[in-house]
Write a protein that holds these residues in place. Structure first.
Motif, PDB file in Angstrom:
ATOM      1  N   ARG A  11      55.406 -89.274  79.997  1.00 35.18           N
ATOM      2  CA  ARG A  11      54.632 -88.527  79.202  1.00 35.18           C
ATOM      3  C   ARG A  11      54.926 -89.046  77.557  1.00 35.18           C
ATOM      4  O   ARG A  11      54.139 -88.514  76.909  1.00 35.18           O
ATOM      5  N   THR A  12      55.574 -89.872  77.295  1.00 35.28           N
ATOM      6  CA  THR A  12      55.640 -90.219  75.908  1.00 35.28           C
ATOM      7  C   THR A  12      55.380 -91.790  75.669  1.00 35.28           C
ATOM      8  O   THR A  12      55.366 -92.179  74.782  1.00 35.28           O
ATOM      9  N   CYS A  13      55.349 -92.438  76.770  1.00 37.56           N
ATOM     10  CA  CYS A  13      54.967 -93.922  76.756  1.00 37.56           C
ATOM     11  C   CYS A  13      53.588 -94.196  77.459  1.00 37.56           C
ATOM     12  O   CYS A  13      53.318 -93.768  78.461  1.00 37.56           O
ATOM     13  N   GLN A  14      52.969 -95.105  77.033  1.00 41.70           N
ATOM     14  CA  GLN A  14      51.678 -95.639  77.463  1.00 41.70           C
ATOM     15  C   GLN A  14      51.870 -96.296  78.810  1.00 41.70           C
ATOM     16  O   GLN A  14      53.008 -96.999  78.920  1.00 41.70           O
ATOM     17  N   SER A  70      52.028 -91.350  86.295  1.00 43.63           N
ATOM     18  CA  SER A  70      51.895 -92.173  84.929  1.00 43.63           C
ATOM     19  C   SER A  70      50.341 -92.303  84.691  1.00 43.63           C
ATOM     20  O   SER A  70      50.171 -92.783  83.668  1.00 43.63           O
ATOM     21  N   PHE A  74      50.774 -89.362  80.276  1.00 40.04           N
ATOM     22  CA  PHE A  74      50.724 -89.771  78.857  1.00 40.04           C
ATOM     23  C   PHE A  74      49.589 -88.962  77.973  1.00 40.04           C
ATOM     24  O   PHE A  74      49.658 -88.593  77.070  1.00 40.04           O
ATOM     25  N   ARG A  78      49.845 -85.978  75.333  1.00 42.49           N
ATOM     26  CA  ARG A  78      49.253 -86.099  73.991  1.00 42.49           C
ATOM     27  C   ARG A  78      48.133 -85.080  73.630  1.00 42.49           C
ATOM     28  O   ARG A  78      47.982 -84.458  72.494  1.00 42.49           O
ATOM     29  N   TYR A 101      46.248 -93.928  72.836  1.00 39.70           N
ATOM     30  CA  TYR A 101      45.660 -92.985  73.679  1.00 39.70           C
ATOM     31  C   TYR A 101      44.530 -93.500  74.316  1.00 39.70           C
ATOM     32  O   TYR A 101      44.186 -92.988  75.338  1.00 39.70           O
ATOM     33  N   ALA A 104      44.963 -95.554  77.426  1.00 39.37           N
ATOM     34  CA  ALA A 104      45.496 -94.598  78.419  1.00 39.37           C
ATOM     35  C   ALA A 104      44.282 -93.870  79.040  1.00 39.37           C
ATOM     36  O   ALA A 104      44.174 -93.612  80.146  1.00 39.37           O
TER      37      ALA A 104
END
Length: 237
Positions: A11-14, A70, A74, A78, A101, A104
């Motif tokens: 959730r926090t990394c591309q 995945s 992300f 965001r 963002y 992604a």
């Protein structure tokens, strides 16, 4: 790496930065369920893993693949925290989303080309329940394409349709009550998983050891209605 840490990372990394981690996690998870179902035996392949990794509401076992998460995790995180990000960065001069963002979002569009992602590019038009929206869209697409992706047989298509029926997978969330006899042995549970994952349980043309009148089909259909089998037989879907 624990599941909680992995999900936080997704959730926090591309997505491009966590490919190796999700691959290792999925490989371990697939190996674990393979050991449970077939004990290291044959017939547990990509198709069985694909079915097992679907949410149980659409016929899977709920063993959600980290690779699948995945794809949307992300972007969903965001988009859902857009207001909070703007508040934290209100004096920094940073406005809107960054290149991570956008990349992604482009990757998400590659997996969901029919989904209108225009709303995700703007804070005011982003869906309020982004993760639920994206997860539902992704898994519905996977379920719709599973036949063409794996060239499924007519029998497999019928089983998949049955698994998506109301309450077909409720056994996965039931709490066993040993005192009332409401439980399954390891052998019974393994047989159920094999049947639902469409894994052969018997060799071809093996004679039924009970009635000795018919051949046991690979998937155990005869065992469900063998007239000579003593005791009660319960059948659901």
């Amino acid at each position: 790496m624990g599941v909680a840490k992995l999900l936080f990372g997704l959730r926090t990394c591309q997505p491009v930065f966590v490919k190796e981690a999700v691959s290792l996690f999925d490989k371990g998870l697939q190996g674990a369920i393979e050991d449970i179902v077939v004990c290291g035996g044959p017939f547990f392949g990509d198709f069985q893993w694909r079915v097992a990794s679907l949410p149980y509401k659409i016929g899977g076992l709920g063993l959600i693949s980290a690779t699948d998460v995945s794809i949307y995790g992300f972007v969903a995180s965001r988009a859902q925290s857009w207001g909070l990000q703007d508040h934290i960065l209100r004096e920094s001069g940073v406005v809107g989303m960054d290149g991570d963002y956008d990349m992604a979002l482009g990757e998400l569009h590659r997996h969901l080309p029919d989904l209108d992602i225009g709303g995700f590019a703007n804070r005011d038009t982003a869906p309020p329940k982004t993760q639920k929206t994206l997860a539902s869209a992704l898994f519905c697409r996977i379920a719709q394409n599973i036949g063409s992706d794996f060239c499924t047989t007519p029998r497999q298509n019928v089983v998949l349709e049955c698994l998506r029926g109301p309450h077909a997978q409720d056994f996965l969330s039931v709490i066993p009550i040993e005192g009332l006899g409401q439980k399954m042995s390891a052998v019974e549970y393994r047989a159920i998983l094999k049947y639902r994952l469409m894994i052969p349980m018997f060799p071809d043309d093996e004679q039924c050891p009970i009635c000795r009148k018919a051949c046991l089909d690979q998937f155990g259909e005869h065992a469900l209605h063998c007239k000579e089998l003593p005791g009660f037989k319960y059948r659901h879907d």
